[in-house]
Write a protein that holds these residues in place. Structure first.
Motif, PDB file in Angstrom:
ATOM      1  N   ILE A 114       0.879  -1.165   0.000  1.00  0.00           N
ATOM      2  CA  ILE A 114       0.000   0.000   0.000  1.00  0.00           C
ATOM      3  C   ILE A 114       0.914   1.211   0.000  1.00  0.00           C
ATOM      4  O   ILE A 114       1.774   1.342   0.882  1.00  0.00           O
ATOM      5  N   ASN A 115       0.731   2.051  -0.996  1.00  0.00           N
ATOM      6  CA  ASN A 115       1.601   3.211  -1.134  1.00  0.00           C
ATOM      7  C   ASN A 115       3.072   2.775  -1.140  1.00  0.00           C
ATOM      8  O   ASN A 115       3.916   3.386  -0.494  1.00  0.00           O
ATOM      9  N   ASN A 116       3.339   1.670  -1.849  1.00  0.00           N
ATOM     10  CA  ASN A 116       4.693   1.130  -1.999  1.00  0.00           C
ATOM     11  C   ASN A 116       5.295   0.572  -0.708  1.00  0.00           C
ATOM     12  O   ASN A 116       6.483   0.303  -0.649  1.00  0.00           O
ATOM     13  N   GLN A 117       4.485   0.426   0.302  1.00  0.00           N
ATOM     14  CA  GLN A 117       5.011  -0.150   1.549  1.00  0.00           C
ATOM     15  C   GLN A 117       4.446  -1.556   1.695  1.00  0.00           C
ATOM     16  O   GLN A 117       3.232  -1.760   1.567  1.00  0.00           O
ATOM     17  N   ASP A 118       5.327  -2.511   1.975  1.00  0.00           N
ATOM     18  CA  ASP A 118       4.874  -3.898   2.092  1.00  0.00           C
ATOM     19  C   ASP A 118       4.252  -4.115   3.469  1.00  0.00           C
ATOM     20  O   ASP A 118       4.962  -4.265   4.460  1.00  0.00           O
ATOM     21  N   ILE A 119       2.943  -4.139   3.525  1.00  0.00           N
ATOM     22  CA  ILE A 119       2.280  -4.215   4.836  1.00  0.00           C
ATOM     23  C   ILE A 119       2.365  -5.600   5.450  1.00  0.00           C
ATOM     24  O   ILE A 119       2.132  -5.780   6.642  1.00  0.00           O
ATOM     25  N   THR A 120       2.715  -6.607   4.677  1.00  0.00           N
ATOM     26  CA  THR A 120       2.851  -7.945   5.268  1.00  0.00           C
ATOM     27  C   THR A 120       4.103  -8.022   6.123  1.00  0.00           C
ATOM     28  O   THR A 120       4.284  -8.949   6.889  1.00  0.00           O
ATOM     29  N   LYS A 121       4.971  -7.016   6.006  1.00  0.00           N
ATOM     30  CA  LYS A 121       6.203  -7.005   6.799  1.00  0.00           C
ATOM     31  C   LYS A 121       6.061  -6.145   8.064  1.00  0.00           C
ATOM     32  O   LYS A 121       6.956  -6.113   8.891  1.00  0.00           O
ATOM     33  N   LEU A 122       4.956  -5.409   8.137  1.00  0.00           N
ATOM     34  CA  LEU A 122       4.782  -4.513   9.291  1.00  0.00           C
ATOM     35  C   LEU A 122       4.373  -5.300  10.539  1.00  0.00           C
ATOM     36  O   LEU A 122       3.692  -6.302  10.452  1.00  0.00           O
ATOM     37  N   LYS A 123       4.836  -4.774  11.682  1.00  0.00           N
ATOM     38  CA  LYS A 123       4.499  -5.458  12.938  1.00  0.00           C
ATOM     39  C   LYS A 123       4.155  -4.461  14.041  1.00  0.00           C
ATOM     40  O   LYS A 123       4.563  -3.311  13.988  1.00  0.00           O
ATOM     41  N   GLY A 124       3.431  -4.932  15.019  1.00  0.00           N
ATOM     42  CA  GLY A 124       3.194  -4.170  16.260  1.00  0.00           C
ATOM     43  C   GLY A 124       2.676  -2.762  16.051  1.00  0.00           C
ATOM     44  O   GLY A 124       1.728  -2.542  15.304  1.00  0.00           O
ATOM     45  N   ASN A 125       3.347  -1.821  16.728  1.00  0.00           N
ATOM     46  CA  ASN A 125       2.864  -0.447  16.692  1.00  0.00           C
ATOM     47  C   ASN A 125       2.932   0.176  15.306  1.00  0.00           C
ATOM     48  O   ASN A 125       2.094   0.986  14.940  1.00  0.00           O
ATOM     49  N   LYS A 126       3.949  -0.219  14.536  1.00  0.00           N
ATOM     50  CA  LYS A 126       4.081   0.278  13.155  1.00  0.00           C
ATOM     51  C   LYS A 126       2.828  -0.064  12.372  1.00  0.00           C
ATOM     52  O   LYS A 126       2.286   0.737  11.618  1.00  0.00           O
ATOM     53  N   LEU A 127       2.357  -1.305  12.614  1.00  0.00           N
ATOM     54  CA  LEU A 127       1.181  -1.798  11.904  1.00  0.00           C
ATOM     55  C   LEU A 127      -0.057  -1.002  12.309  1.00  0.00           C
ATOM     56  O   LEU A 127      -0.835  -0.556  11.454  1.00  0.00           O
ATOM     57  N   ASN A 128      -0.192  -0.801  13.615  1.00  0.00           N
ATOM     58  CA  ASN A 128      -1.345  -0.041  14.102  1.00  0.00           C
ATOM     59  C   ASN A 128      -1.340   1.383  13.559  1.00  0.00           C
ATOM     60  O   ASN A 128      -2.362   1.913  13.158  1.00  0.00           O
ATOM     61  N   GLN A 129      -0.137   1.957  13.590  1.00  0.00           N
ATOM     62  CA  GLN A 129      -0.007   3.326  13.110  1.00  0.00           C
ATOM     63  C   GLN A 129      -0.381   3.392  11.630  1.00  0.00           C
ATOM     64  O   GLN A 129      -1.122   4.275  11.205  1.00  0.00           O
ATOM     65  N   PHE A 130       0.134   2.432  10.886  1.00  0.00           N
ATOM     66  CA  PHE A 130      -0.168   2.391   9.464  1.00  0.00           C
ATOM     67  C   PHE A 130      -1.669   2.292   9.252  1.00  0.00           C
ATOM     68  O   PHE A 130      -2.257   3.019   8.457  1.00  0.00           O
TER      69      PHE A 130
END
Ligand SMILES: Nc1ncnc2c1ncn2[C@@H]1O[C@H](COP(=O)(O)OP(=O)(O)O)[C@@H](O)[C@H]1O
Ligand SMILES: [Mg+2]
Lengths: 692, 255
Positions: free
Chosen positions: B67-83
């Motif tokens: 999403i918007n060139n960011q691989d969201i399957t790699k996001l975790k924890g607070n980064k994920l929530n923030q995203f």
């Protein structure tokens, strides 16, 4: 055994709901056992006979209190059980939909109650038995008993009593459950959860008005409590409590609306993180639990007052003892009795008594087998005089109007006690009193009982003079001298005049005093003499007062034992009641909070979906539950500030209260128990809103 | 056109060994900025699963989602929530409004979670409420308003944070046809006038006809793709019905 399995399974499944219920049952059982096992504590402690008698009395009193406690616990358990049943209506509906009969459901429920009952009894008793070992340390400390031959104590009586009482309570719960299930209709069970409760919205303006009104009512209750209640007239207390209850209810009725209104105007706070949500949660919670909140607040208030009063009575009783029992014994005896003279309360003196009054205390003791020269290292005789020209009314002449109004019950015609200066000075070193000198027209009043001392001081300052045999005496000082001349547990000297020796004619002698210290250096030697004196009283059975023809003896040992016993009794009753009230209020709060956990679960799920992270959510949950716990406690603390004040007025006869220590201990207990329930609720709720 | 969403060969399995459900079976597609994409499929075809994976509520078994060139399957924890709270907006079939909060507060909550300055909140809520015609009901509680109104409140909440991508799962599922039409017109407005990129899951052909492009899923796979192009909505609707018939006709059954 199908039902058994099902019951066990559903119990395990509902564990989260059961935790608080179970915790409460276990605590209830344990405390009930501990306070009923006091009698067995005695077995391992070496203590005097009089202490044993006092402890027996205490055990009996605790037994009586237990009946009351069992009702409180019974109500609490029934209440908690009803809560659980309500939560599970849907589950039962599902069973019925699947073709299970009501009988079968009752059976499952019965088995469940039985299982929970057996488990909680077993665990509670084990905890109780171990905790009662700790309790024995407290007991031995309070009774200053020798506990060197420690043994593991187990009270069979307490065990049986606990089993019987709780069996009755569980039986009631079972009957109620069966009765409840028999009334179930499938349609109600299925739709039980779906009935979306409409949120009651109160007009904010009405909330504000009621809130102000409640503050007014509470204020007047407080005002009444601290200004109108005196030791002589404690009736306004009921009005104050009544007003307090009404005020408390209205306070909670309007609080959330008022609070919301106020905080909404502070956008920085209201619109920060999840605060909006937290406040709305609390708002809806308080609105649906006004009555419970009020009950909890009153229970907490009672807990605080009972705890701190009991602790401070204990404190004062034990700390004052040393100061007010500086010698081993004080005897006194009426002298100068005319046959047919009225006794202080009822009846008249007989001829025999009039004859006996002529014998001195020393001679009386000698006759009774106590060798005054051998047994006592010190024995000083003094007299108290009275005269018709100095009655209480004369002492309070300058403030007569006030006295008659506020202390209408006091008999102002009684004669004031008077002591000769030389005799006062003779015994001053024994009691640690300050020696006095007087000009031949001066007097001093000694007094150490606070409430009366204040009145006497007021009279002295307003120009009190007295007249004896036509001669006028003026006060040397415009306030009472702190002094006493008879040992006691607390300051009890209500006022005695000290006059120059020649002021008093011999025929005014009314009471003879003998102030003694026992011969001997070791406690054992002294105990032997104490026993001799104790034997004197056996004839009349009074514990600390012997009457050989109106002879009274006050010994340090008997005063110590009685005080320690009273202190211990009061402390244990306070602990018992306080802990049970505390558990009750904490448990009700916890159940109220958890009962909405399924609704809350949905709400927190939504928060998660719209992007709130776990940290925010946990913070919100913590705030929500924390505030919910703090609100009734805060109001109870405010109530208690005035409640404790009233308690200390009423309990002034025990002397000056050491409030700081007792309040600290009280706070410790509340933090421990209330805090434990708070944490259990928080972690329980957290687990519930977390599960997928 | 800028690529907002790129789904690359994702798979999603449910269950454990021996009993595996392939909810998504190798799906790839892209969504560009300003598009209004519909996803259609029968019940159990994997639509919600797909949406949950994109919305980071669920995790893919294999593949990548950008999403918007960011691989969201790699996001975790607070980064994920923030995203999630900064880049995405959600609209659910059952509205998911908080019953204890007023409509105004429900919308504002999306902003307070993002720690938006309190002064700005009022302005922004009123602005969006004006655009979606819900100004009059802001003071009311969810139980006091109709389903259509609830969904418009939910839409306001989703859009007020200016997300890169708005995800809607059966937004008309609980609405009567009149309310549904009204809501879809709101969606059109959000898409055309405010430039919101929308990804909407539905099983209803009428609802789908408001989209500019439709992906059809069957058994976890993309089965067909339909573009509206220059067609009117009516023409587009008939085309959808044709595909639906081809798919087996069971699509219009209520789920
Ligand atoms: N949490 C889950 N656990 C196991 N299987 C699931 C779960 N969620 C969905 N499924 C299965 O995955 C498939 C797709 O479901 P879903 O995405 O909900 O379909 P749709 O939304 O299109 O109706 C279905 O076969 C469903 O049974
Ligand atoms: Mg779905």
């Amino acid at each position: 055994m199908m039902s058994f399995k099902l019951a066990f399974k559903s119990m395990k499944k509902n564990m989260k709901d059961y935790v608080i219920y179970f915790l409460t049952l276990v605590l209830g059982v344990a405390i009930f056992y501990i306070f009923n096992s006091m009698d067995s504590q005695q077995a391992m402690m070496k203590m005097s006979e009089s202490k044993q008698q006092i402890m027996d009395l205490m055990t009996q009193v605790l037994g009586g209190v237990s009946v009351f406690i069992s009702f409180v616990l019974g109500f609490l358990i029934v209440y908690a059980n009803n809560f659980l049943i309500k939560r599970r209506k849907k589950e039962f509906g599902l069973y019925m939909l699947l073709g299970m009969g009501k009988g079968k459901i009752s059976k499952i429920l019965l088995l469940e109650t039985l299982l929970v009952g057996i488990f909680s009894l077993a665990i509670g008793l084990v905890i109780g038995i171990f905790a009662s070992q700790l309790m024995s340390i407290l007991v031995s400390k309070m009774f200053e008993a020798d506990m060197s031959n420690y043994q593991f104590i187990f009270s069979q009586d307490a065990l049986i009593k606990t089993l019987v009482y709780f069996a009755i309570i569980y039986l009631c719960v079972m009957v109620i459950n069966v009765f409840a299930t028999s009334k179930y209709k499938l349609i109600d069970l299925i739709t039980a959860k779906n009935k979306n409760e409409k949120i009651k919205i109160k007009s904010p303006i009405i909330s504000v008005i009621i809130f102000i009104l409640s503050i007014g009512i509470l204020g007047s209750a407080y005002y009444l409590a601290i200004t109108k209640i005196t030791q002589a007239d404690i009736l306004p207390i009921f009005l104050a409590i009544g007003l307090g209850c009404i005020g408390t209810f209205l306070f909670f009725y309007s609080l959330s609306g008022f609070m919301l209104k106020i905080i909404q105007t502070r956008k920085k706070i209201y619109q920060k993180d999840l605060n909006m949500f937290v406040l709305r949660q609390i708002d809806s919670k308080i609105n649906t639990t006004v009555f419970s909140m009020s009950v909890i607040c009153v229970l907490l208030f009672l807990t605080i007052c009972i705890f701190s009063s009991a602790m401070s009575i204990n404190n004062t009783l034990t700390t004052q003892l040393k100061t007010y029992t500086p010698i081993d014994a004080t005897f006194n005896k009426r002298v100068n009795i005319a046959e047919g003279e009225k006794k202080p309360y009822t009846g008249t003196y007989s001829k025999q008594e009039a004859e006996n009054a002529k014998i001195s205390i020393k001679d009386s003791l000698q006759q009774a087998g106590i060798d005054v020269n051998q047994d006592f290292s010190e024995a000083i005789t003094t007299y108290v005089y009275t005269t018709d020209t100095l009655k209480q009314i004369d002492s309070f002449k300058p403030i007569e109007a006030k006295i008659k109004k506020d202390y209408s019950a006091v008999d102002l015609t009684s004669k004031e006690p008077i002591m000769k200066l030389s005799e006062y000075n003779k015994i001053a070193p024994l009691y640690g009193n300050e020696p006095l000198t007087l000009k031949d027209n001066e007097f001093v009043v000694i007094c150490n009982y606070d409430e009366i001392k204040n009145l006497r001081n007021e009279a002295l300052q307003k120009g009190l003079t007295i007249e004896i045999n036509g001669k006028t005496y003026v006060p040397k000082k415009l306030e009472c001298q702190n002094a006493f001349y008879s040992i006691s547990a607390q300051p009890m000297e209500a006022g005695t005049y000290i006059l120059p020796d020649d002021a008093l004619p011999e025929e005014g002698k009314t009471l003879e005093y003998l102030h003694v210290n026992y011969q001997g250096t070791t406690p054992q030697e002294k105990a032997k003499i104490e026993q001799k004196i104790a034997n004197l009283s056996d004839r009349n059975g009074a514990a600390n007062e012997i009457t050989l023809s109106n002879l009274s003896a006050y010994t340090r040992t008997s005063i110590y034992d009685a005080s320690k016993g009273l202190a211990a009794t009061v402390t244990f009753i306070g602990l018992y009641l306080g802990i049970v009230f505390l558990i009750s209020s904490s448990a009700i709060l916890a159940l109220k909070e958890l009962s909405e956990s399924s609704d809350n679960k949905e709400r927190y799920k939504i928060l998660r979906k719209i992007g709130a992270d776990e940290k925010m959510i946990n913070k919100a949950l913590f705030k929500q539950i924390g505030i919910f716990y703090l609100i009734p406690l805060s109001l109870a603390v405010v109530h208690s500030i005035f409640g404790i004040k009233v308690c200390s007025i009423i309990l002034a006869m025990f002397g000056k209260q050491d409030l700081v220590t007792s309040i600290a201990i009280t706070a410790g207990f509340i933090v421990l128990i209330y805090g434990a329930y708070f944490l259990a609720t928080y972690y329980g709720s957290k687990a519930i809103i977390k599960e997928e | 056109m800028e690529k907002i969403l790129e789904v690359k060969q994702i798979e999603k399995y449910y269950g454990n060994k021996g009993n595996i459900t392939k909810a998504i079976d190798n799906i790839s597609f892209t969504v560009e900025s300003g598009e209004f994409v519909g996803i259609m499929g029968a019940s159990g075809s994997g639509k919600t699963t797909l949406l949950n994976c994109i919305s980071t509520i669920d995790r893919v078994t294999a593949g990548n989602i950008y999403i918007n060139n960011q691989d969201i399957t790699k996001l975790k924890g607070n980064k994920l929530n923030q995203f999630r709270r900064e880049e995405l907006g959600f609209i659910f079939q059952d509205f998911n409004l908080l019953d204890t909060l007023t409509c105004y507060e429900n919308i504002a909550l999306a902003l307070t979670i993002q720690k938006v300055n309190p002064k700005e909140i009022k302005k922004r809520v009123e602005e969006i409420a004006d655009k979606l015609g819900i100004k009059e009901i802001l003071k009311k509680y969810p139980y006091q308003i109709s389903g259509g109104q609830k969904q418009r409140i939910a839409s306001s909440r989703a859009i007020i944070t200016n997300p890169k991508l708005v995800l809607a799962d059966e937004p008309t599922g609980a609405l009567d046809s009149k309310s549904a039409r009204q809501l879809l017109e709101n969606f059109e407005y959000l898409n055309k006038t405010l430039g919101a990129t929308i990804l909407m899951v539905t099983h209803d052909a009428f609802t789908a006809s408001y989209a500019s492009r439709i992906l059809f899923i069957k058994d976890g796979k993309i089965f067909n793709e339909l573009k509206r192009g220059s067609n009117t909505r009516k023409e587009f609707f008939s085309k959808i019905i044709e595909v639906v018939t081809l798919l087996g006709g069971e699509l219009n059954d209520v789920i």
